[in-house]
Design a protein around this motif. Structure first.
Motif, mmCIF file in Angstrom:
data_model
loop_
_atom_site.group_PDB
_atom_site.id
_atom_site.type_symbol
_atom_site.label_atom_id
_atom_site.label_comp_id
_atom_site.label_asym_id
_atom_site.label_seq_id
_atom_site.Cartn_x
_atom_site.Cartn_y
_atom_site.Cartn_z
ATOM 1 N N ASP A 1 2.843 -0.476 8.063
ATOM 2 C CA ASP A 1 4.281 -0.751 8.051
ATOM 3 C C ASP A 1 4.605 -2.202 7.704
ATOM 4 O O ASP A 1 5.704 -2.496 7.221
ATOM 5 N N THR A 2 3.680 -3.115 7.979
ATOM 6 C CA THR A 2 3.967 -4.532 7.738
ATOM 7 C C THR A 2 3.522 -5.004 6.361
ATOM 8 O O THR A 2 3.679 -6.189 6.055
ATOM 9 N N GLN A 3 2.968 -4.102 5.567
ATOM 10 C CA GLN A 3 2.582 -4.512 4.207
ATOM 11 C C GLN A 3 3.836 -4.762 3.375
ATOM 12 O O GLN A 3 4.820 -4.036 3.461
ATOM 13 N N THR A 4 3.787 -5.801 2.563
ATOM 14 C CA THR A 4 4.955 -6.150 1.748
ATOM 15 C C THR A 4 4.976 -5.404 0.419
ATOM 16 O O THR A 4 6.039 -5.108 -0.105
ATOM 17 N N LYS A 5 3.807 -5.071 -0.100
ATOM 18 C CA LYS A 5 3.790 -4.349 -1.371
ATOM 19 C C LYS A 5 3.963 -2.853 -1.118
ATOM 20 O O LYS A 5 3.643 -2.351 -0.031
ATOM 21 N N PRO A 6 4.490 -2.104 -2.072
ATOM 22 C CA PRO A 6 4.696 -0.667 -1.883
ATOM 23 C C PRO A 6 3.360 0.063 -1.703
ATOM 24 O O PRO A 6 2.364 -0.278 -2.323
ATOM 25 N N LEU A 7 3.403 1.058 -0.835
ATOM 26 C CA LEU A 7 2.198 1.830 -0.536
ATOM 27 C C LEU A 7 2.020 2.947 -1.559
ATOM 28 O O LEU A 7 2.997 3.551 -2.006
ATOM 29 N N PRO A 8 0.760 3.250 -1.930
ATOM 30 C CA PRO A 8 0.529 4.398 -2.808
ATOM 31 C C PRO A 8 0.932 5.702 -2.114
ATOM 32 O O PRO A 8 1.019 5.773 -0.883
#
Length: 120
Positions: free
Chosen positions: A76-83
């Motif tokens: 949830d804390t990743q800034t780039k979009p998730l695959p």
């Protein structure tokens, strides 16, 4: 006239057979009573075993929930979009392991054969 002794003998034999059947049935009921008494006296041990299994499921549920919550927090804390595959994994983790009760239920299903480990 002399009384018919053969009819009396037949009645006596029939009465003896009836008494033998009653004794055999009473013996079967005493065996049943022993079985039921044994089952009822083992209920205390059965309840303690069930409580121990529930406690183990609780502990493993808390452990897995901790691991899953860390993983979900990282996702949830990743800034780039998730695959798309990662999004599906995140939703599956939330569905199967999102709460303590759902985690314990997933553990139960997995250990009892209702759910494959690969699906959980």
């Amino acid at each position: 006239d002399a009384p018919d002794l053969s009819a009396m003998r037949v009645l006596r034999v029939l009465r003896f057979i009836r008494m033998a059947r009653i004794v055999r049935v009473a013996r079967a009921f005493s065996d049943l009573r022993v079985i039921v008494t044994g089952m009822l006296s083992s209920m205390k041990s059965l309840m303690w075993a069930a409580l121990l299994l529930l406690l183990l499921a609780f502990m493993f549920g808390v452990l897995v929930l901790d691991f899953v919550s860390v993983q979900l927090h990282d996702m949830d804390t990743q800034t780039k979009p998730l695959p798309e595959a990662t999004v599906r994994i995140r939703e599956a983790l939330r569905h199967d392991w999102g709460s303590l009760l759902s985690g314990m239920y997933t553990l139960y299903k997995s250990t009892s054969g209702g759910l494959d480990w690969g699906e959980a």
